[in-house]
Scaffold this motif. Structure first.
Motif, PDB file in Angstrom:
ATOM      1  N   GLY B 316       0.789  -1.222   0.000  1.00  0.00           N
ATOM      2  CA  GLY B 316       0.000   0.000   0.000  1.00  0.00           C
ATOM      3  C   GLY B 316       0.821   1.271   0.000  1.00  0.00           C
ATOM      4  N   ALA B 317       2.131   1.181   0.176  1.00  0.00           N
ATOM      5  CA  ALA B 317       2.975   2.383   0.225  1.00  0.00           C
ATOM      6  C   ALA B 317       3.500   2.731  -1.170  1.00  0.00           C
ATOM      7  CB  ALA B 317       4.141   2.157   1.181  1.00  0.00           C
ATOM      8  N   SER B 318       3.833   4.035  -1.366  1.00  0.00           N
ATOM      9  CA  SER B 318       4.331   4.495  -2.666  1.00  0.00           C
ATOM     10  C   SER B 318       5.763   5.001  -2.525  1.00  0.00           C
ATOM     11  CB  SER B 318       3.452   5.633  -3.193  1.00  0.00           C
ATOM     12  OG  SER B 318       2.162   5.153  -3.454  1.00  0.00           O
ATOM     13  N   TYR B 319       6.504   4.873  -3.604  1.00  0.00           N
ATOM     14  CA  TYR B 319       7.930   5.232  -3.616  1.00  0.00           C
ATOM     15  C   TYR B 319       8.238   5.883  -4.963  1.00  0.00           C
ATOM     16  CZ  TYR B 319       7.697   1.693   0.023  1.00  0.00           C
ATOM     17  OH  TYR B 319       7.328   0.981   1.132  1.00  0.00           O
ATOM     18  N   ARG B 320       9.239   6.742  -4.994  1.00  0.00           N
ATOM     19  CA  ARG B 320       9.738   7.262  -6.267  1.00  0.00           C
ATOM     20  C   ARG B 320      10.788   6.279  -6.774  1.00  0.00           C
ATOM     21  NH1 ARG B 320       6.484   9.962  -8.800  1.00  0.00           N
ATOM     22  NH2 ARG B 320       8.167  10.745 -10.133  1.00  0.00           N
ATOM     23  N   LEU B 321      10.782   6.067  -8.071  1.00  0.00           N
ATOM     24  CA  LEU B 321      11.680   5.080  -8.668  1.00  0.00           C
ATOM     25  C   LEU B 321      12.328   5.684  -9.907  1.00  0.00           C
ATOM     26  CD1 LEU B 321      10.919   1.350  -9.368  1.00  0.00           C
ATOM     27  CD2 LEU B 321      11.558   2.821 -11.268  1.00  0.00           C
ATOM     28  N   LEU B 322      13.595   5.442 -10.092  1.00  0.00           N
ATOM     29  CA  LEU B 322      14.306   5.893 -11.284  1.00  0.00           C
ATOM     30  C   LEU B 322      14.960   4.693 -11.968  1.00  0.00           C
ATOM     31  CD1 LEU B 322      15.378   8.299 -13.026  1.00  0.00           C
ATOM     32  CD2 LEU B 322      17.469   8.126 -11.665  1.00  0.00           C
ATOM     33  N   LEU B 323      14.524   4.460 -13.219  1.00  0.00           N
ATOM     34  CA  LEU B 323      15.110   3.382 -14.019  1.00  0.00           C
ATOM     35  C   LEU B 323      16.108   3.997 -14.986  1.00  0.00           C
ATOM     36  CD1 LEU B 323      15.245   0.518 -15.330  1.00  0.00           C
ATOM     37  CD2 LEU B 323      13.271   1.181 -16.688  1.00  0.00           C
ATOM     38  N   THR B 324      17.316   3.485 -15.001  1.00  0.00           N
ATOM     39  CA  THR B 324      18.347   3.978 -15.922  1.00  0.00           C
ATOM     40  C   THR B 324      18.831   2.817 -16.781  1.00  0.00           C
ATOM     41  OG1 THR B 324      19.059   5.493 -14.202  1.00  0.00           O
ATOM     42  CG2 THR B 324      20.527   5.223 -16.080  1.00  0.00           C
ATOM     43  N   GLN B 325      18.810   3.032 -18.096  1.00  0.00           N
ATOM     44  CA  GLN B 325      19.278   2.010 -19.023  1.00  0.00           C
ATOM     45  C   GLN B 325      20.332   2.628 -19.930  1.00  0.00           C
ATOM     46  OE1 GLN B 325      18.601  -1.425 -19.396  1.00  0.00           O
ATOM     47  NE2 GLN B 325      20.367  -1.120 -20.712  1.00  0.00           N
ATOM     48  N   TYR B 380      13.997   6.984 -16.709  1.00  0.00           N
ATOM     49  CA  TYR B 380      12.549   7.077 -16.547  1.00  0.00           C
ATOM     50  C   TYR B 380      12.245   7.120 -15.055  1.00  0.00           C
ATOM     51  CZ  TYR B 380       7.607   5.825 -16.756  1.00  0.00           C
ATOM     52  OH  TYR B 380       6.251   5.824 -16.612  1.00  0.00           O
ATOM     53  N   GLU B 381      11.603   8.202 -14.619  1.00  0.00           N
ATOM     54  CA  GLU B 381      11.250   8.332 -13.216  1.00  0.00           C
ATOM     55  C   GLU B 381       9.749   8.165 -13.068  1.00  0.00           C
ATOM     56  OE1 GLU B 381      12.738  11.855 -11.262  1.00  0.00           O
ATOM     57  OE2 GLU B 381      11.269  11.634  -9.647  1.00  0.00           O
ATOM     58  N   CYS B 382       9.345   7.402 -12.096  1.00  0.00           N
ATOM     59  CA  CYS B 382       7.913   7.151 -11.922  1.00  0.00           C
ATOM     60  C   CYS B 382       7.613   6.817 -10.469  1.00  0.00           C
ATOM     61  CB  CYS B 382       7.460   6.004 -12.828  1.00  0.00           C
ATOM     62  SG  CYS B 382       8.261   4.455 -12.422  1.00  0.00           S
ATOM     63  N   GLU B 383       6.361   6.537 -10.212  1.00  0.00           N
ATOM     64  CA  GLU B 383       5.965   6.134  -8.870  1.00  0.00           C
ATOM     65  C   GLU B 383       5.841   4.615  -8.824  1.00  0.00           C
ATOM     66  OE1 GLU B 383       1.809   6.492  -7.523  1.00  0.00           O
ATOM     67  OE2 GLU B 383       2.597   7.701  -5.867  1.00  0.00           O
ATOM     68  N   LEU B 384       6.424   4.037  -7.801  1.00  0.00           N
ATOM     69  CA  LEU B 384       6.262   2.593  -7.573  1.00  0.00           C
ATOM     70  C   LEU B 384       5.316   2.431  -6.402  1.00  0.00           C
ATOM     71  CD1 LEU B 384       7.018  -0.440  -7.726  1.00  0.00           C
ATOM     72  CD2 LEU B 384       8.928   0.088  -6.201  1.00  0.00           C
ATOM     73  N   ARG B 385       4.205   1.760  -6.681  1.00  0.00           N
ATOM     74  CA  ARG B 385       3.235   1.544  -5.605  1.00  0.00           C
ATOM     75  C   ARG B 385       3.126   0.046  -5.344  1.00  0.00           C
ATOM     76  NH1 ARG B 385      -0.751   3.721  -2.694  1.00  0.00           N
ATOM     77  NH2 ARG B 385      -2.632   2.496  -2.356  1.00  0.00           N
ATOM     78  N   ILE B 386       3.433  -0.342  -4.106  1.00  0.00           N
ATOM     79  CA  ILE B 386       3.265  -1.750  -3.729  1.00  0.00           C
ATOM     80  C   ILE B 386       1.770  -1.955  -3.469  1.00  0.00           C
ATOM     81  CG2 ILE B 386       3.957  -3.575  -2.126  1.00  0.00           C
ATOM     82  CD1 ILE B 386       6.331  -2.410  -3.622  1.00  0.00           C
ATOM     83  N   PRO B 387       1.157  -2.938  -4.112  1.00  0.00           N
ATOM     84  CA  PRO B 387      -0.299  -3.114  -3.959  1.00  0.00           C
ATOM     85  C   PRO B 387      -0.690  -3.372  -2.501  1.00  0.00           C
ATOM     86  CG  PRO B 387       0.577  -4.530  -5.692  1.00  0.00           C
ATOM     87  CD  PRO B 387       1.744  -3.937  -4.991  1.00  0.00           C
ATOM     88  N   GLU B 388      -1.930  -3.021  -2.179  1.00  0.00           N
ATOM     89  CA  GLU B 388      -2.449  -3.273  -0.828  1.00  0.00           C
ATOM     90  C   GLU B 388      -2.875  -4.735  -0.699  1.00  0.00           C
ATOM     91  OE1 GLU B 388      -5.621  -0.513  -0.535  1.00  0.00           O
ATOM     92  OE2 GLU B 388      -4.386   1.016   0.445  1.00  0.00           O
ATOM     93  N   ASN B 389      -2.947  -5.194   0.513  1.00  0.00           N
ATOM     94  CA  ASN B 389      -3.454  -6.540   0.816  1.00  0.00           C
ATOM     95  C   ASN B 389      -2.749  -7.629   0.015  1.00  0.00           C
ATOM     96  OD1 ASN B 389      -5.405  -5.536   2.618  1.00  0.00           O
ATOM     97  ND2 ASN B 389      -6.722  -5.016   0.883  1.00  0.00           N
ATOM     98  N   VAL B 390      -1.449  -7.594   0.046  1.00  0.00           N
ATOM     99  CA  VAL B 390      -0.684  -8.656  -0.612  1.00  0.00           C
ATOM    100  C   VAL B 390       0.233  -9.318   0.413  1.00  0.00           C
ATOM    101  CG1 VAL B 390      -0.717  -7.692  -2.940  1.00  0.00           C
ATOM    102  CG2 VAL B 390       1.079  -6.988  -1.335  1.00  0.00           C
ATOM    103  N   MET B 391       0.648 -10.509   0.077  1.00  0.00           N
ATOM    104  CA  MET B 391       1.528 -11.260   0.967  1.00  0.00           C
ATOM    105  C   MET B 391       2.920 -10.638   0.956  1.00  0.00           C
ATOM    106  SD  MET B 391       1.825 -13.627   3.115  1.00  0.00           S
ATOM    107  CE  MET B 391       2.991 -14.764   3.857  1.00  0.00           C
ATOM    108  N   HIS B 392       3.553 -10.657   2.123  1.00  0.00           N
ATOM    109  CA  HIS B 392       4.916 -10.127   2.235  1.00  0.00           C
ATOM    110  C   HIS B 392       5.923 -11.144   1.681  1.00  0.00           C
ATOM    111  CE1 HIS B 392       5.663 -12.866   5.622  1.00  0.00           C
ATOM    112  NE2 HIS B 392       4.434 -12.580   6.007  1.00  0.00           N
TER     113      HIS B 392
END
Lengths: 132, 430
Positions: B316-325, B380-392
């Motif tokens: 359920g938490a969100s993070y900023r993510l940067l992908l570099t290729q 590419y910079e974007c938001e990474l959101r881990i879905p809610e109610n998922v197994m750890h």
């Protein structure tokens, strides 16, 4: 009638949260002259599914006859434990994690009585089926 | 239909379909046999060493050699009649032992040697000088100038002690397993593991049992964001493995070629060896080709990195993510997804199998890229959101739940995939 051991959860509800204290109660009935050698109470999780079974015991207590005689015949014995933060109960496609409490009673005759009560830690829904 | 009694049940991984009691009994008997075999053999051998009787006297005569001193009184080179091409001189010295009245001839090289070597050996023993010798008790025919080695006896003793230890530990383990419940054994093992962890510094394993170790997640700082995620299988390691294989295989092939070509030039060519050499050369050529392919692949595609703004990951938490290729070639397409796999390991007979089932796959980036990116890295910079109610994330010896970020792409004509494992913690643990 053969001796019987039953294990129940006190104030049972559907899901338990990590850190919550869970209380169990067991009774031993119809001993009919059988002596108790030892009693083992445990709270554990084990895996089910495609893989070989893994099992980890969170709480374990083994007591001799003195720990139950006088209580078990009168009514019920209790034990409790604080649940850990992980792993949560899970019912996946090929991996399942099942929490339970087990009671084993060893009689002086050599016989063993046991009873298991499952419960849910956390509230993780089942994943949707999809193949890789 | 009449069925033969089976002494044991078919193994199905850790689960046994036959009688558990019979299985344990058989196991205990097997280990008890090893223990008895080792113990009895050790007692017999040590007793015979003490008494100087069979079997030690027969199999380990070196144990009964005695040390004596004696004076060299003469030397000689005895010509012998060896097979064609073998050395033909046996150097000997005549020794007057202090314990014997009659001098005896002692061979100082066994087997025979060439004439020059015999002179060299004889030069080590000057006439008139005293030297130390060893001979079998009461048998001067087995006299020698070097101290007898006792490694065979030591090897046998070590083997027998190993049998005793394996047997004793096996019987002990079987008795303990049969006499205790699975919960009690697991509890003892858990207490031992907790003692080990008490000295550790990573609190993940202590605070979140069965959540994988996350030390690797935060030990690499990023440039734009706080952390750079570790990659699952580094392409550099694969390149290194290919280089080592190619080097070793090519070296072997070169030796083969040298031997075969030399043989043919001398007119003694071996056709069978030649055919084998052709196969070796073909494989060596393929390994060199593969090495250059991987090198070009690594240089052409360039490094992939993912940086994240903060850690740990929670549902359920969100993070900023940067992908570099980074790439020196045209980027055809690039995809980034968050995936969750279940992995189960099980035994079928003696085989160990692993099955992976994907239970979740969320696309984060799906990019078709036609323009050239030869000069600059793709970011590419974007938001990474881990879905809610998922197994750890979860890991036990035979089962695991693995979360990962997967980068799929195509550079030039090369498709590639790079995986970045992540650790997701339980939702209520914030």
């Amino acid at each position: 009638m053969d001796p019987v051991v039953t294990l129940t959860i006190v104030d049972r509800h559907r899901n338990y949260t990590p850190g919550e204290t869970i209380v169990f109660e067991y009774t031993i009935e119809s001993l009919q002259g059988n002596g108790i050698q030892a009693v083992e109470a445990s709270v554990l999780w084990y895996t089910e599914g495609k893989g070989d079974e893994d099992m980890v015991v969170h709480y374990f207590e083994r007591g001799g006859a003195e720990s139950v005689i006088g209580e078990a015949f009168q009514g019920a014995c209790r034990f409790e434990t604080e649940l850990p933060k992980s792993p949560l109960s899970y019912e996946g496609l090929i991996v399942k994690i099942q929490w339970c409490a087990r009671i084993r009673v060893f009689l002086t005759s050599g016989a063993e009585l046991h009873h298991e009560t499952p419960f849910h830690l956390g509230e993780v829904p089942r994943p949707r089926s999809r193949s890789k | 239909m009449l069925r033969w009694l089976k002494p044991w049940g078919k193994k199905r991984g850790a689960r046994r379909s036959g009688s558990r009691l019979l299985g344990s009994l058989g196991e205990a008997l097997f280990y008890a046999f090893l223990f008895l075999l080792g113990s009895l053999s050790l007692v017999v051998i040590l007793t015979s060493v003490r008494l100087g009787t069979w079997p030690s006297h027969h199999y380990f005569p070196e144990l009964f050699f005695v040390e004596v001193t004696g004076k060299v009184v003469d030397q000689r080179r005895t010509p012998i009649d060896p097979p064609v091409g073998s050395p033909n001189v046996q150097p000997e010295i005549l020794v007057k032992l202090k314990t014997q009245s009659e001098p005896v001839w002692v061979r100082i090289a066994d087997p025979s040697v060439e004439r020059e070597a015999a002179l060299l050996e004889l030069g080590k023993f000057e006439i008139g000088q005293d030297y130390t010798y060893w001979h079998a008790l009461g048998d001067l025919r087995q006299i020698q100038t070097t101290e007898p080695t006792r490694y065979r006896f030591t090897l046998v003793i070590v083997t027998l002690i190993s049998l005793i230890l394996i047997g004793a530990s096996g019987v002990g383990r079987t008795v303990v397993q049969e006499g205790t419940t699975p919960e009690r054994r697991a509890s003892i093992a858990q207490r031992a593991a907790d003692l080990d962890l008490a000295g550790g510094t990573n609190h993940t394993i202590i605070d979140y049992p069965s959540v994988p170790d996350d030390v690797e997640m935060t030990n690499s700082p990023g440039i734009h964001f706080a952390y750079r995620l570790p990659i699952a299988h580094s392409p550099v390691l694969r390149l290194l493995a290919a280089a080592v294989f190619s080097l070793v295989w090519t070296s072997i092939a070169v030796v083969f070629v040298q031997v075969v070509v030399g043989g043919f030039l001398e007119g003694k060519g071996e056709w069978l060896l030649g055919i084998v050499t052709v196969a070796f050369v073909a494989l060596a050529s393929w390994s060199v080709y593969d090495l250059f392919q991987q090198l070009a692949f690594l240089v052409g595609i360039g490094p992939t990195s993912i940086e994240i703004s903060h850690y740990p990951f929670y549902p359920g938490a969100s993070y900023r993510l940067l992908l570099t290729q980074g790439s020196h070639m045209d980027l055809q397409y690039l995809k980034l997804m968050l995936a969750c796999d279940e992995q189960a390991t099980y035994r079928q007979g003696t085989d160990v199998r692993t099955e992976v089932r994907r239970v979740r796959e969320d696309a984060i980036l799906d990019l078709e890229q036609d323009q050239s990116k030869r000069d600059s890295a793709f970011e590419y910079e974007c938001e990474l959101r881990i879905p809610e109610n998922v197994m750890h994330s979860f890991r036990s010896p035979n089962n695991s739940i693995q979360w990962k970020l997967i980068v799929n792409g195509k550079v030039g004509n090369w498709p590639f995939e790079r995986v970045f494992p992540i650790v997701v913690f339980p939702e209520d643990s914030i």
